[in-house]
Design an enzyme around this catalytic site. Structure first.
Site, PDB file in Angstrom:
ATOM      1  N   LYS A   1       0.805  -1.220   0.000  1.00  0.00           N
ATOM      2  CA  LYS A   1       0.000   0.000   0.000  1.00  0.00           C
ATOM      3  C   LYS A   1       0.841   1.275   0.000  1.00  0.00           C
ATOM      4  O   LYS A   1       1.684   1.475   0.873  1.00  0.00           O
ATOM      5  CB  LYS A   1      -0.926   0.014   1.219  1.00  0.00           C
ATOM      6  CG  LYS A   1      -1.999  -1.061   1.195  1.00  0.00           C
ATOM      7  CD  LYS A   1      -2.918  -0.918   2.394  1.00  0.00           C
ATOM      8  CE  LYS A   1      -4.075  -1.902   2.333  1.00  0.00           C
ATOM      9  NZ  LYS A   1      -4.978  -1.724   3.495  1.00  0.00           N
TER      10      LYS A   1
ATOM     11  N   GLY B   1       9.179  -5.792   8.538  1.00  0.00           N
ATOM     12  CA  GLY B   1       9.214  -7.237   8.705  1.00  0.00           C
ATOM     13  C   GLY B   1       9.516  -8.018   7.442  1.00  0.00           C
ATOM     14  O   GLY B   1      10.338  -8.935   7.440  1.00  0.00           O
TER      15      GLY B   1
END
Length: 390
Positions: A197, A348
């Site tokens: 996004k 991550g």
């Protein structure tokens, strides 16, 4: 770092020190599935023990909606003891008379691990009573959970205001590395952004664009930018609500620093075994979706990264969990590892990618906090860090 106290500023010998670590690790079958964050917490815990402190560790684990037996800290405590080589006592509570008594009775060489802080309803609300309960367990507080420093929770910002407080070694390293990218980057300075996004990254794009020489954009977010340029992107992920704002950004003087893929790997469906092809990024066929940057873009991005004196990378270039759409992310990871400049990886998925290649030791700094790192690079003062200076 001058405004944030560190372990060097804290007197700990003979005292009980509460360490808020980030031990939010994935569990697999009741055991720790990935111990990266536990390992990252060890230097601070080990130093406190060596300096004669009794260490109490607290952390959240997962997103429980209350007490969840599957998210107890027991497997984390076991792994912490195995990696640290010290005795660990896991308690079944976070605060209260029984916890206070157990902490007081524990031998100095034993590291005490409290139960999941998010089992407490007041944790996320920064409840003063919970912060006070945590403060009553110790004589000093160390924040070492960079991944949670952007949240004003009871176990981060709340307790920091009630005890002598300092940043642990992990948090100190995070602040130093990210501050360097904000205030004094060596040039050329290249930022690589990926992930799904663009809305998650718009703040950091706007804040860093004036500071960087190039901003390379891949991953799902690049299709919103391609769409904003007027290109057909097939069924690729596009955040329609962001298109107008992206158009404005691309039209600015700094917008010219944004580099988009020239080719992409497309598939006819979102599936691991989908048929896939390489096409020009500006000519994605109807009914096709982009799931990775293409080989030409991977070479171009990799070259820019290797030649850079400063690099920040956040977000994969494609669906790297699937082998067919991994090449772009792997190529960028290899380039970051091979580069001789100051290299920082945050987030991550980017960390997972560099670790999948076994190259994390070749990066200047692997950040333990994705969201916190992005907020810091947006120029925001993180509540947990702000509380240390109060």
């Amino acid at each position: 770092m001058s405004q944030v106290p560190t372990l060097d500023d804290l007197e700990v010998a003979g005292r009980t020190v509460l360490v808020r670590a980030d031990l939010n690790v994935p569990l697999d079958g009741g055991a720790v599935g990935d111990d990266f964050r536990i390992r990252a917490s060890l230097p601070t815990i080990a130093e406190l023990r060596e300096r004669g402190a009794k260490v109490v560790v607290c952390s959240h684990l997962g997103r429980p909606g209350g007490v969840d037996p599957d998210l107890r800290m027991d497997p984390v405590a076991v792994r912490l003891g195995e990696l640290g080589g010290f005795p660990v006592l896991k308690l079944d509570g976070v605060t209260g008379p029984e916890v206070r008594a157990a902490v007081a009775a524990a031998p100095t060489d034993t590291v005490i691990v409290l139960e999941n802080t998010r089992f407490e309803p007041g944790e996320k609300q920064n409840d003063p009573a919970l912060a006070q309960g945590l403060a009553e367990l110790a004589d000093a507080f160390v924040l070492d959970a960079f991944g949670s420093a952007h949240r004003a929770h009871a176990s981060t910002a709340g307790v920091a205001g009630l005890l002598p407080a300092a940043a642990g070694r992990l948090l100190e390293a995070e602040i130093q590395s990210l501050s360097r990218l904000l205030t004094d980057p060596q040039r050329p300075y290249v930022v690589v952004l990926g992930g799904a996004k663009v809305s998650d990254k718009l703040g950091v794009m706007k804040h860093l664009l004036p500071r960087v020489d190039q901003m390379l954009v891949g991953g799902g977010m690049c299709f919103t930018l391609l769409a904003a340029q007027g290109h057909s992107v097939g069924t690729s992920l596009v955040e329609e609500s962001m298109v107008d704002e992206i158009k404005e950004l691309l039209a600015t003087e700094d917008g010219a620093k944004i580099v988009l893929p020239t080719d992409v790997v497309v598939a006819d469906r979102f599936a691991e075994d989908a048929d896939h092809w390489v096409v020009a990024a500006t000519e994605i066929p109807v009914g096709m979706m982009g799931l990775d940057i293409g080989p030409e873009t991977t070479v171009d991005f990799g070259g820019a990264v290797e030649d850079a004196a400063s690099v920040f990378w956040n977000g994969p270039m494609g669906v790297f969990e699937w082998e067919a759409f991994r090449s772009g992310t792997a190529g960028v990871a290899e380039a970051v590892a091979a580069g001789e400049g100051f290299t920082v990886i945050g987030g991550g998925d980017s960390v997972a990618a560099i670790r999948m290649l076994g190259r994390e030791d070749e990066v200047s700094h692997v950040s333990s906090g994705g969201g916190a790192g992005l907020e810091m690079l947006e120029g925001k003062l993180l509540p947990g860090i702000a509380a240390l200076g109060s």
